[in-house]
Design an enzyme around this catalytic site. Structure first.
Site, PDB file in Angstrom:
ATOM      1  N   ARG A 191       0.859  -1.199   0.000  1.00 16.37           N
ATOM      2  CA  ARG A 191       0.000   0.000   0.000  1.00 16.37           C
ATOM      3  C   ARG A 191       0.893   1.246   0.000  1.00 16.37           C
ATOM      4  O   ARG A 191       1.115   1.844  -1.028  1.00 16.37           O
ATOM      5  CB  ARG A 191      -0.961  -0.038   1.206  1.00 16.37           C
ATOM      6  CG  ARG A 191      -2.129   0.914   1.064  1.00 16.37           C
ATOM      7  CD  ARG A 191      -1.762   2.365   1.288  1.00 16.37           C
ATOM      8  NE  ARG A 191      -1.366   2.648   2.673  1.00 16.37           N
ATOM      9  CZ  ARG A 191      -0.923   3.839   3.079  1.00 16.37           C
ATOM     10  NH1 ARG A 191      -0.796   4.845   2.225  1.00 16.37           N
ATOM     11  NH2 ARG A 191      -0.551   4.032   4.333  1.00 16.37           N
ATOM     12  N   GLU A 192       1.461   1.591   1.156  1.00 17.98           N
ATOM     13  CA  GLU A 192       2.400   2.734   1.180  1.00 17.98           C
ATOM     14  C   GLU A 192       3.514   2.497   0.155  1.00 17.98           C
ATOM     15  O   GLU A 192       3.910   3.401  -0.577  1.00 17.98           O
ATOM     16  CB  GLU A 192       2.994   2.872   2.586  1.00 17.98           C
ATOM     17  CG  GLU A 192       4.040   3.964   2.741  1.00 17.98           C
ATOM     18  CD  GLU A 192       3.458   5.371   2.794  1.00 17.98           C
ATOM     19  OE1 GLU A 192       2.557   5.614   3.607  1.00 17.98           O
ATOM     20  OE2 GLU A 192       3.912   6.220   2.013  1.00 17.98           O
ATOM     21  N   ARG A 236      -9.845  -0.001  11.996  1.00 20.80           N
ATOM     22  CA  ARG A 236      -8.898   1.022  12.427  1.00 20.80           C
ATOM     23  C   ARG A 236      -9.250   2.334  11.755  1.00 20.80           C
ATOM     24  O   ARG A 236      -9.524   2.375  10.558  1.00 20.80           O
ATOM     25  CB  ARG A 236      -7.471   0.636  12.007  1.00 20.80           C
ATOM     26  CG  ARG A 236      -6.428   1.630  12.512  1.00 20.80           C
ATOM     27  CD  ARG A 236      -5.300   1.854  11.523  1.00 20.80           C
ATOM     28  NE  ARG A 236      -5.708   2.691  10.404  1.00 20.80           N
ATOM     29  CZ  ARG A 236      -4.900   3.007   9.388  1.00 20.80           C
ATOM     30  NH1 ARG A 236      -3.683   2.525   9.327  1.00 20.80           N
ATOM     31  NH2 ARG A 236      -5.325   3.793   8.392  1.00 20.80           N
ATOM     32  N   SER A 243      -7.612   6.213  11.211  1.00 23.67           N
ATOM     33  CA  SER A 243      -6.452   7.098  11.367  1.00 23.67           C
ATOM     34  C   SER A 243      -6.815   8.548  11.117  1.00 23.67           C
ATOM     35  O   SER A 243      -7.526   8.846  10.142  1.00 23.67           O
ATOM     36  CB  SER A 243      -5.408   6.771  10.296  1.00 23.67           C
ATOM     37  OG  SER A 243      -4.492   5.849  10.745  1.00 23.67           O
ATOM     38  N   THR A 302       2.449  11.842   8.946  1.00 25.25           N
ATOM     39  CA  THR A 302       2.324  11.823   7.488  1.00 25.25           C
ATOM     40  C   THR A 302       3.455  12.541   6.764  1.00 25.25           C
ATOM     41  O   THR A 302       3.865  12.135   5.681  1.00 25.25           O
ATOM     42  CB  THR A 302       0.965  12.465   7.123  1.00 25.25           C
ATOM     43  OG1 THR A 302      -0.041  11.769   7.860  1.00 25.25           O
ATOM     44  CG2 THR A 302       0.671  12.399   5.644  1.00 25.25           C
ATOM     45  N   HIS A 337       2.360   5.243  12.391  1.00 29.03           N
ATOM     46  CA  HIS A 337       2.858   5.174  11.008  1.00 29.03           C
ATOM     47  C   HIS A 337       3.761   6.380  10.822  1.00 29.03           C
ATOM     48  O   HIS A 337       3.329   7.511  11.026  1.00 29.03           O
ATOM     49  CB  HIS A 337       1.634   5.243  10.084  1.00 29.03           C
ATOM     50  CG  HIS A 337       1.907   5.379   8.621  1.00 29.03           C
ATOM     51  ND1 HIS A 337       1.752   4.334   7.737  1.00 29.03           N
ATOM     52  CD2 HIS A 337       2.264   6.441   7.855  1.00 29.03           C
ATOM     53  CE1 HIS A 337       2.007   4.738   6.505  1.00 29.03           C
ATOM     54  NE2 HIS A 337       2.318   6.020   6.545  1.00 29.03           N
ATOM     55  N   HIS A 395       6.639   8.576   8.624  1.00 28.13           N
ATOM     56  CA  HIS A 395       7.444   8.873   7.431  1.00 28.13           C
ATOM     57  C   HIS A 395       8.857   9.267   7.844  1.00 28.13           C
ATOM     58  O   HIS A 395       9.102   9.696   8.965  1.00 28.13           O
ATOM     59  CB  HIS A 395       6.747   9.936   6.579  1.00 28.13           C
ATOM     60  CG  HIS A 395       5.694   9.303   5.715  1.00 28.13           C
ATOM     61  ND1 HIS A 395       5.930   8.938   4.422  1.00 28.13           N
ATOM     62  CD2 HIS A 395       4.435   8.902   6.005  1.00 28.13           C
ATOM     63  CE1 HIS A 395       4.838   8.348   3.929  1.00 28.13           C
ATOM     64  NE2 HIS A 395       3.912   8.317   4.879  1.00 28.13           N
ATOM     65  N   HIS A 440      39.744  -3.460  14.670  1.00 27.79           N
ATOM     66  CA  HIS A 440      38.402  -4.050  14.772  1.00 27.79           C
ATOM     67  C   HIS A 440      38.430  -5.542  14.453  1.00 27.79           C
ATOM     68  O   HIS A 440      37.864  -6.356  15.193  1.00 27.79           O
ATOM     69  CB  HIS A 440      37.431  -3.357  13.812  1.00 27.79           C
ATOM     70  CG  HIS A 440      37.195  -1.922  14.145  1.00 27.79           C
ATOM     71  ND1 HIS A 440      36.225  -1.170  13.537  1.00 27.79           N
ATOM     72  CD2 HIS A 440      37.806  -1.086  15.028  1.00 27.79           C
ATOM     73  CE1 HIS A 440      36.245   0.064  14.030  1.00 27.79           C
ATOM     74  NE2 HIS A 440      37.198   0.132  14.929  1.00 27.79           N
TER      75      HIS A 440
HETATM   76  C1  HCA Z   1      -1.704   8.104   2.648  1.00 23.50           C
HETATM   77  C2  HCA Z   1      -1.258   8.827   3.891  1.00 23.50           C
HETATM   78  C3  HCA Z   1      -0.782   7.912   4.993  1.00 23.50           C
HETATM   79  C4  HCA Z   1      -1.929   7.223   5.703  1.00 23.50           C
HETATM   80  C5  HCA Z   1      -1.534   6.490   6.958  1.00 23.50           C
HETATM   81  C6  HCA Z   1      -2.685   5.888   7.718  1.00 23.50           C
HETATM   82  C7  HCA Z   1      -0.002   8.825   5.959  1.00 23.50           C
HETATM   83  O1  HCA Z   1      -0.860   7.794   1.807  1.00 23.50           O
HETATM   84  O2  HCA Z   1      -2.905   7.860   2.529  1.00 23.50           O
HETATM   85  O3  HCA Z   1      -3.719   5.582   7.137  1.00 23.50           O
HETATM   86  O4  HCA Z   1      -2.543   5.728   8.941  1.00 23.50           O
HETATM   87  O5  HCA Z   1       1.208   8.790   5.978  1.00 23.50           O
HETATM   88  O6  HCA Z   1      -0.678   9.588   6.656  1.00 23.50           O
HETATM   89  O7  HCA Z   1       0.122   6.949   4.478  1.00 23.50           O
HETATM   90 CU    CU Z   2       2.143   7.224   4.840  1.00 24.25          CU
END
Ligand code: HCA
Ligand code: CU
Length: 399
Positions: free
Chosen positions: A14-15, A134, A136, A168, A196, A198, A292
């Site tokens: 997905r990501e 879930r 977010s 994000t 999550h 980045h 080392h």
């Molecule tokens: C995206 C943004 C997301 C969603 C993360 C989540 C982010 O690409 O839709 O659903 O928790 O970084 O906020 O990846």
């Molecule tokens: Cu993301």
């Protein structure tokens, strides 16, 4: 706080699909899903079935693989998208809605009241369908606390299983993540918390760790950290982080599957595993400096925090560089079954150092030099220059 039970939500499909070089075929997705399952991640997140006809088809095909991992689509907070996902057969739903002022203004234009009402309604809809849900708040770390409370209170009231806190844009610091997750941990005691992160500032692993320490129950990863822009928390990096603190935290995963998994995804997106990738980088266990390697030869833990056998990995001790030490040459001679006196070993070591000041030597050249020395043909004054050497020129330089 000590780290409790947690699950990995792997979002490579997905990501990771949002990574610049990713263009997964159906077979790619099946191969990656199987490899993730073999490693043992608990969830495999997929792009929304509403994204394209193939995305819908692939959701079904991945469910048909009958993996241990839960297959979970990533959806907008939208009844049509959710219904489509449910038609594919999934029983875990991930939804999100931007809660920051930036996303309210420039992405969807909705008020916090609208978002709260819509998120609660969709949560109820999914729960009525018997799903694990879930929700977010996208861009949570730039969202106002009162806005997050308003929206999460509504979904918790509607029966959500888990709230998601994505960083994000990758701006959060580990202390900030710890504070925010701790606060929600207290506010919603029985609710799971997913994080999550980045990697825009290189903090994705540290932030994931901070989230776990503060009580997060689910961490999002991708293989090699691939994702939008420069990606998110890498699966292998998170495993390395956890293992280094307490091996038992990752005992539930098949650690030997990590290297094939990283190699598989690297090949699928057409990159090499980056040199600074934890654990599986080709240089992750490459040691050069004589001081080392001397200690490593006695006890690897002198300069390594991982037991490589646990991961099916091996180390490389350089023997063809001016920074090497005699011990590595001695150990290599023993590996080759050659017996050399300490004096000769010293001279050969010095020869390698002197020569490598002038040219790039290969490990094979060093082996050939050791064989020459064992055969009594070593003459240090010659410095085994390419002209004077009985060793073929091709072995001198790295190709
Ligand atoms: C995206 C943004 C997301 C969603 C993360 C989540 C982010 O690409 O839709 O659903 O928790 O970084 O906020 O990846
Ligand atoms: Cu993301």
């Amino acid at each position: 706080m000590t780290i409790g039970a947690f699950s990995i939500v792997d979002s490579t499909l997905r990501e990771g699909e949002q990574f610049a070089y990713a263009r997964f075929t159906t077979k790619d997705k099946q191969d990656i899903a199987r490899a993730l399952d073999a490693f043992g991640v608990e969830y495999i997140e997929l792009s929304s079935p509403a994204s394209s006809p193939i995305s819908m088809q692939d959701t079904k095909l991945l469910l048909d693989l009958g993996l241990r991992a839960k297959i979970v689509p990533h959806l907008r907070c939208d009844r049509k998208d959710i219904s489509l996902a449910l038609d594919s057969g999934v029983r875990v739903i991930h939804m999100m809605f931007g809660t920051s002022a930036q996303l309210q203004m420039f992405s969807h234009g909705k008020t916090i009241d609208y978002i709260a009402a819509r998120a609660a309604e969709m949560t109820r809809f999914c729960k009525d369908e018997g799903c694990e849900v879930r929700f977010s708040g996208e861009d949570a770390f730039r969202s106002r606390t009162e806005d997050l409370d308003r929206v999460f209170d509504a979904v918790v009231e509607a029966g959500v299983d888990r709230i998601g806190l994505p960083d994000t844009v990758g701006r959060a610091t580990p202390f900030e993540v710890h504070d925010v997750v701790s606060r929600f941990r207290k506010r919603y005691p029985g609710i799971q918390i997913e994080f999550h992160c980045h990697n825009d500032t290189g903090c994705a692993i540290a932030n994931a760790w901070a989230a776990l320490e503060a009580g997060a129950t689910h961490i999002d990863t991708t293989v090699l950290g691939i994702g939008e822009r420069n990606g998110i928390t890498p699966l292998g990096g998170l495993i390395a982080r956890l293992y280094a603190v307490d091996r038992s935290l990752v005992a539930k995963y098949d650690l030997k599957q990590l290297k094939p998994l990283d190699e598989l995804v690297a090949a699928k997106v057409g990159i090499s595993i980056p040199f600074n990738n934890p654990l599986t980088s080709p240089t992750a266990f490459f040691h050069r400096a004589g001081i080392h390697t001397n200690a490593i030869l006695r006890a690897p833990e002198s300069y390594e925090i991982f037991n490589l056998d646990d991961f099916g990995l091996t180390r490389t001790l350089d023997r063809a560089h001016r920074l090497i030490g005699k011990n590595v040459i001695k150990s290599r001679a023993a590996e080759l079954g050659l017996t050399l006196s300490e004096d000769i070993l010293y001279e050969v070591t010095w020869e390698i150092k002197t020569m490598s000041d002038q040219e790039r030597l290969t490990p094979e050249f060093v082996d050939a030099l050791l064989r020459e020395a064992a055969a009594g043909r070593f003459r240090s004054s010659m410095h085994f220059t390419q002209e004077g050497s009985t060793i073929p020129n091709s072995l001198h330089k790295e190709k």
